[in-house]
Design an enzyme around this catalytic site. Structure first.
Site, mmCIF file in Angstrom:
data_model
loop_
_atom_site.group_PDB
_atom_site.id
_atom_site.type_symbol
_atom_site.label_atom_id
_atom_site.label_comp_id
_atom_site.label_asym_id
_atom_site.label_seq_id
_atom_site.Cartn_x
_atom_site.Cartn_y
_atom_site.Cartn_z
ATOM 1 N NE ARG A 40 -2.174 -1.604 3.461
ATOM 2 C CZ ARG A 40 -2.390 -2.893 3.748
ATOM 3 N NH1 ARG A 40 -3.345 -3.542 3.130
ATOM 4 N NH2 ARG A 40 -1.672 -3.527 4.646
ATOM 5 C CG ASN A 46 2.494 9.763 11.053
ATOM 6 O OD1 ASN A 46 2.675 10.579 10.152
ATOM 7 N ND2 ASN A 46 1.303 9.277 11.356
ATOM 8 C CG MET A 47 7.641 8.774 7.238
ATOM 9 S SD MET A 47 9.417 8.956 7.057
ATOM 10 C CE MET A 47 10.025 7.437 7.724
ATOM 11 C CG HIS A 97 -4.184 2.629 11.774
ATOM 12 N ND1 HIS A 97 -3.954 3.117 13.036
ATOM 13 C CD2 HIS A 97 -3.336 3.310 10.946
ATOM 14 C CE1 HIS A 97 -3.017 4.055 12.985
ATOM 15 N NE2 HIS A 97 -2.625 4.196 11.723
ATOM 16 C CG HIS A 98 -5.701 -0.087 7.041
ATOM 17 N ND1 HIS A 98 -5.067 -1.279 6.911
ATOM 18 C CD2 HIS A 98 -4.703 0.841 7.206
ATOM 19 C CE1 HIS A 98 -3.752 -1.101 6.971
ATOM 20 N NE2 HIS A 98 -3.511 0.187 7.151
ATOM 21 C CE LYS A 106 -0.793 0.399 12.523
ATOM 22 N NZ LYS A 106 0.418 0.365 11.674
HETATM 23 P P1 NAD Z 1 1.662 -3.643 3.008
HETATM 24 O O1 NAD Z 1 1.518 -5.000 3.627
HETATM 25 O O2 NAD Z 1 0.613 -3.152 2.084
HETATM 26 O O3 NAD Z 1 3.079 -3.543 2.228
HETATM 27 C C1 NAD Z 1 4.265 -4.112 2.673
HETATM 28 C C2 NAD Z 1 4.986 -4.642 1.438
HETATM 29 O O4 NAD Z 1 6.295 -5.055 1.820
HETATM 30 C C3 NAD Z 1 4.272 -5.881 0.815
HETATM 31 O O5 NAD Z 1 4.089 -5.676 -0.568
HETATM 32 C C4 NAD Z 1 5.240 -7.021 1.118
HETATM 33 O O6 NAD Z 1 5.228 -8.024 0.110
HETATM 34 C C5 NAD Z 1 6.575 -6.262 1.136
HETATM 35 N N1 NAD Z 1 7.643 -6.990 1.822
HETATM 36 C C6 NAD Z 1 7.570 -7.786 2.926
HETATM 37 N N2 NAD Z 1 8.784 -8.295 3.205
HETATM 38 C C7 NAD Z 1 9.650 -7.802 2.281
HETATM 39 C C8 NAD Z 1 11.031 -7.956 2.052
HETATM 40 N N3 NAD Z 1 11.797 -8.737 2.809
HETATM 41 N N4 NAD Z 1 11.595 -7.274 1.004
HETATM 42 C C9 NAD Z 1 10.840 -6.480 0.196
HETATM 43 N N5 NAD Z 1 9.509 -6.325 0.362
HETATM 44 C C10 NAD Z 1 8.922 -6.958 1.398
HETATM 45 O O7 NAD Z 1 1.847 -2.662 4.254
HETATM 46 P P2 NAD Z 1 1.736 -1.064 4.258
HETATM 47 O O8 NAD Z 1 0.361 -0.648 4.667
HETATM 48 O O9 NAD Z 1 2.330 -0.495 3.007
HETATM 49 O O10 NAD Z 1 2.680 -0.724 5.499
HETATM 50 C C11 NAD Z 1 4.032 -1.132 5.544
HETATM 51 C C12 NAD Z 1 4.658 -0.660 6.857
HETATM 52 O O11 NAD Z 1 4.729 0.762 6.859
HETATM 53 C C13 NAD Z 1 3.885 -1.049 8.108
HETATM 54 O O12 NAD Z 1 4.803 -1.370 9.130
HETATM 55 C C14 NAD Z 1 3.119 0.212 8.454
HETATM 56 O O13 NAD Z 1 2.754 0.319 9.813
HETATM 57 C C15 NAD Z 1 4.144 1.255 8.074
HETATM 58 N N6 NAD Z 1 3.625 2.608 7.817
HETATM 59 C C16 NAD Z 1 4.412 3.632 8.250
HETATM 60 C C17 NAD Z 1 4.043 4.943 7.990
HETATM 61 C C18 NAD Z 1 4.974 6.058 8.384
HETATM 62 O O14 NAD Z 1 4.679 7.242 8.099
HETATM 63 N N7 NAD Z 1 6.118 5.756 8.994
HETATM 64 C C19 NAD Z 1 2.849 5.207 7.298
HETATM 65 C C20 NAD Z 1 2.071 4.144 6.859
HETATM 66 C C21 NAD Z 1 2.477 2.825 7.120
#
Ligand code: NAD
Length: 275
Positions: free
Chosen positions: A15, A127-128, A159-160, A163
């Site tokens: 996502r 959170n960026m 959250h959705h 998560k």
């Molecule tokens: P998601 O599950 O939609 O996407 C994660 C992706 O990473 C998937 O496509 C998965 O296949 C891939 N992945 C898993 N292991 C991997 C690896 N070893 N190498 C490469 N790719 C790999 O999840 P998401 O909603 O995109 O969220 C991802 C993370 O980001 C979560 O931990 C979420 O809490 C975090 N997040 C952080 C912020 C922020 O601002 N810091 C904002 C939103 C989400």
């Protein structure tokens, strides 16, 4: 304009990964170094632009994180906590700056990040977004001013349904900011859930509640509740673009920086005199 910074995206089909792709491609100062997915992802080998419905770029979704770290000036990780140790190892091996957006990290992963920042530049933020970066500072300041024996602090996040970690990394960062404001160790005062005969609320507790459902991108409210009045500070994300924008800004900022651990305050140039 200086040379373009080459930005790599880990988890490019996720996502957040797709939003990051769109954001990197829209920035004049950035060049997409590539995108990597988990080894079992069926999209590996597809043109990366197909992830965002754009015209082919001739760059394929890869599975070789090592090569990505070698090519990129900065790599952005929004993947899974289990993937982080390897990514930190690769950042160290290639001395490539890393932006960690992944949340739900355990203490061991946190320790790996700290140790790595002796040798490589890492930005870490649960959170960026600009909004959450600002309210986190506001929460710290309010917590420092509002006495613990009058004002109870509770943090509620939604959250959705997909998560996988709770409470959210953002809720934990807000709790950390509140604890910092009160000059207490968070793990001595936090209460992550309540159920049954829990007794009256102890003075100084910082409560965290997580709600899950639907497609909510991320809502956070910090409540300061006293007898007769209540302050609520809320942030509602309606698009993941705010995180992607922050993460790409962070990647452009950190590329070529000296080793160290940085946060969004530094990226956004917020000084201690500002909010
Ligand atoms: P998601 O599950 O939609 O996407 C994660 C992706 O990473 C998937 O496509 C998965 O296949 C891939 N992945 C898993 N292991 C991997 C690896 N070893 N190498 C490469 N790719 C790999 O999840 P998401 O909603 O995109 O969220 C991802 C993370 O980001 C979560 O931990 C979420 O809490 C975090 N997040 C952080 C912020 C922020 O601002 N810091 C904002 C939103 C989400």
């Amino acid at each position: 304009m200086g040379p373009l910074s080459k930005i790599g995206i880990l988890g490019c089909a996720g996502r957040m990964g797709r939003m990051l792709l769109q954001e990197v491609l829209s920035r004049a100062e950035a060049q997409l170094a590539g995108g990597v997915e988990a080894a079992d992802n069926p999209l590996i080998g597809h043109d990366i632009a197909s992830l965002i419905g754009a015209a082919p770029l001739g760059l394929l979704v890869g599975d070789d994180a090592d090569a990505l770290f070698e090519t990129a000036d900065a790599v952005i990780d929004f993947t899974h906590p289990g993937a982080l140790p390897r990514h930190i190892d690769l950042a160290l091996r290639h001395r490539t700056a890393l932006v960690v957006g992944t949340t739900g990290l355990d203490r061991a992963a946190e320790a790996l990040i700290s140790a790595a920042t002796d040798k490589v530049a890492i930005i870490r933020a649960a959170n960026m977004s600009v909004g959450v970066t600002l309210i986190t500072r506001l929460v710290e300041q309010l917590a420092a001013k509002l006495a613990a024996d009058s004002f109870d602090i509770e943090i509620v996040e939604m959250h959705h349904r997909h998560k996988i970690d709770a409470p959210s990394g953002t809720a934990l960062a807000l709790a950390q900011a509140a604890a910092q404001g009160r000059e207490v160790a968070l793990d001595r005062v936090w209460r992550k859930s309540r159920d049954g005969q829990v007794g009256a609320r102890p003075i100084g507790e910082i409560g965290l509640s997580a709600i899950r459902g639907g497609d909510v991108v991320g809502d956070h409210t910090v409540i300061f509740a006293a007898d007769g009045e209540r302050i609520e500070i809320s942030h509602r994300a309606s698009s993941r673009q705010i995180f992607a924008r922050g993460a790409v800004t962070a990647a452009l900022w950190v590329a070529g920086r000296p080793a160290g651990l940085y946060g969004m305050n530094e990226v956004l140039g917020l000084t201690s005199r500002q909010l």
